[in-house]
Design a protein around this motif. Structure first.
Motif, short mmCIF file in Angstrom:
data_model
loop_
_atom_site.label_atom_id
_atom_site.label_comp_id
_atom_site.label_asym_id
_atom_site.label_seq_id
_atom_site.Cartn_x
_atom_site.Cartn_y
_atom_site.Cartn_z
N GLN A 125 -6.73 -3.67 8.69
CA GLN A 125 -5.87 -4.30 7.78
C GLN A 125 -4.38 -3.90 7.44
O GLN A 125 -3.79 -4.28 6.69
N LEU A 126 -4.20 -2.61 8.24
CA LEU A 126 -3.14 -1.70 7.81
C LEU A 126 -1.55 -2.48 7.94
O LEU A 126 -0.53 -2.40 7.27
N VAL A 127 -1.45 -3.22 9.17
CA VAL A 127 -0.52 -3.86 9.43
C VAL A 127 0.07 -5.11 8.34
O VAL A 127 1.28 -4.90 8.10
N SER A 128 -0.95 -5.69 8.06
CA SER A 128 -0.66 -6.95 7.06
C SER A 128 -0.11 -6.19 5.65
O SER A 128 0.67 -6.79 4.94
N ALA A 129 -1.28 -5.26 5.39
CA ALA A 129 -0.59 -4.43 4.17
C ALA A 129 0.66 -3.87 3.98
O ALA A 129 1.61 -4.01 3.22
N LEU A 130 1.02 -3.16 5.15
CA LEU A 130 2.29 -2.51 5.19
C LEU A 130 3.48 -3.60 5.38
O LEU A 130 4.68 -3.29 4.85
N ALA A 131 3.11 -4.69 6.00
CA ALA A 131 4.15 -5.85 5.88
C ALA A 131 4.71 -6.25 4.55
O ALA A 131 5.76 -6.36 4.35
N TRP A 132 3.85 -6.06 3.44
CA TRP A 132 4.17 -6.51 2.16
C TRP A 132 5.13 -5.27 1.68
O TRP A 132 6.17 -5.44 0.82
N LEU A 133 4.82 -4.12 2.11
CA LEU A 133 5.71 -2.88 1.56
C LEU A 133 6.91 -2.78 2.20
O LEU A 133 7.89 -2.20 1.76
#
Length: 468
Positions: A125-133
């Motif tokens: 799920q890291l790509v989706s989470a980092l997209a917000w950041l």
């Protein structure tokens, strides 16, 4: 994926990223109020960047020593205090000192926010989470100039800083409630010599480049400081090889995937980092737009960045990191080159369309490289990886502005026309070429680089597996 965590972190980072640029359009008003000149006040911009450069390297050690969540909340508090002191400043010295204190808080917010997110998020799920950041880092600098101009024109420059207080309090409260407790990975003995050398290296490079590109001081000061920074960086490399627990573990760069994310990513940032400097300058000086008008044009990039948030995970899942990053490098370079051919007669719809696409690709690239940094990193190494990525990114931004300003001056002299449209054209072509060079770090990545994060081919294999 629990979206609460990245959203809380993103709000705090948006406050920091916008604040770092919102001041630019308000310099004349602030200078008149505190009795100094706008050129001298640019030292406040430099002080903030220098503070970031000094304290980012210690962020990983601080998180491991005192806990990432605790340090993140403390960083927001320090940033708020610095903001209030900026609003209360009535002299150049006070304002520069207050901006430096803001930088201390900001230096911990960005890398530790990323560290909290990485440690609290499953790899898949890291790509989706980092997209917000990633989005605050793209929208903040674009929103800063028009917001700063609006607040300064219709209210008072003091509110540029005071508005951070309610946002900061909300960030502290919400992070205390919703952010999980991140177990410490255990802090090694602080590398004091490494802290000293890395601080001088990063701040010397950032300060030197800032003075050269935005000459608030004689250029020789910037050149000497830059030389000191480069020398200290060389001494740090030598020191890190001989130390058991260096502040920044350079051995991570021996890994191809990590090296590509850091080095290739920063070559891209040097080129793309010049855009927020060159494009508004061209729109205002070359096209005769007001700061607010140019800000509304360049804000189109933010729309592209937001659109990317919903597409990046799927693109990486379909094509993988190697294809996505190599393609984004080349197409971004092409779109940057197109900026150089804008004229006052170019339809706004064309400019906005190109800037929208460029914002989409930059956001896709930054999200992808930020995730790729951690694809080959153990959990205990995430602190070091985060700090190294933050230091490299901060330095590349300063280099990008210096390259953009230097190219504009150089081509102005070579053409004999000063800061003219032809000088802007050559400058955009130069930074487009630099941006495109980043492709060489990604073309030679293994086809399965980062697949555990992107999910590329893993889904295909699951579908191909025979049913039991």
């Amino acid at each position: 994926m629990n979206r609460t965590i990245p959203l809380i972190l993103a709000v705090a980072l948006f406050m920091e990223n916008m604040d770092s640029t919102v001041i630019a359009t308000s310099l004349p008003a602030i200078a008149a109020d505190i009795g100094t000149s706008p050129i001298a006040l640019k030292l406040a911009l430099t002080a903030y960047l220098v503070s970031l450069a000094i304290f980012i390297p210690i962020s990983a050690w601080m998180a491991d020593r005192f806990g990432a969540k605790r340090v993140f909340r403390g960083a927001i508090l320090v940033f708020m205090v610095g903001s209030v002191l900026c609003a209360l400043s009535d002299s150049l010295l006070q304002f520069v000192g207050s901006r430096f204190l803001q930088g201390v808080g900001g230096s911990m917010m960005t890398p530790i926010a990323r560290l909290v997110l990485v440690r609290a998020t499953e790899r898949s799920q890291l790509v989706s989470a980092l997209a917000w950041l990633t989005i605050p880092g793209l929208i903040g600098p674009l929103a800063g100039p028009p917001v700063g101009g609006f607040i300064t024109t219709y209210f008072s420059w003091h509110w540029i800083f005071l508005i951070n207080v309610p946002i900061g309090f909300a960030g502290i409260v919400l992070s205390g409630i919703f952010l999980p407790h991140i177990p410490s990975e255990g802090a090694n003995k602080l590398d004091v010599k490494g802290l000293f050398l890395s601080g001088i290296a990063a701040s010397g490079i950032v300060f030197g480049l800032s003075v050269i590109s935005l000459p608030a001081l004689p250029p020789i000061v910037g050149i000497l400081t830059l030389a000191l920074g480069v020398t200290s960086a060389a001494l740090y490399v030598r020191h890190a090889k001989r130390t058991q627990y260096p502040l920044l573990e350079l051995k991570l760069l021996r890994r191809q995937v990590f090296r590509a994310a850091i080095v290739g990513g920063n070559v891209y940032r040097i080129g793309a980092g010049a855009i927020p400097f060159l494009l508004p300058l061209m729109l205002q000086l070359g096209f005769g737009m007001t700061p607010f008008q140019s800000g509304m044009i360049t804000f189109a990039s933010a729309g592209g960045a937001l659109a990317m948030k919903f597409i990046a995970p799927q693109l990486l899942r379909w094509f993988g990191f190697r294809t996505v990053l190599a393609s984004a490098s080349v197409v971004s370079a092409f779109l940057i080159a197109l900026n150089g051919f804008f004229t006052p007669e170019t339809p706004y719809t064309v400019m906005i369309g190109i800037l929208f696409c460029a914002g989409f690709l930059r956001s896709l690239f930054f999200t992808s490289t930020n995730a790729l940094v951690f694809s080959d990193i153990d959990t205990k190494e995430t602190g070091q990886a985060t700090a190294m990525a933050a230091v490299a990114q901060q330095t590349s931004v300063a280099i990008g502005v210096a390259v953009g300003g230097g190219a504009l001056e150089m081509f102005g002299l070579l053409t004999g026309q000063g800061i003219s449209m032809i000088a802007f054209t050559y400058s955009f072509l130069t930074i487009a070429a630099i941006t495109g060079l980043s492709v060489f770090w990604f073309l030679f990545l293994p086809s399965d680089a980062g697949n555990t994060i992107s999910g590329h081919r893993l889904a295909d294999r699951a579908e191909e597996a025979p049913a039991e």
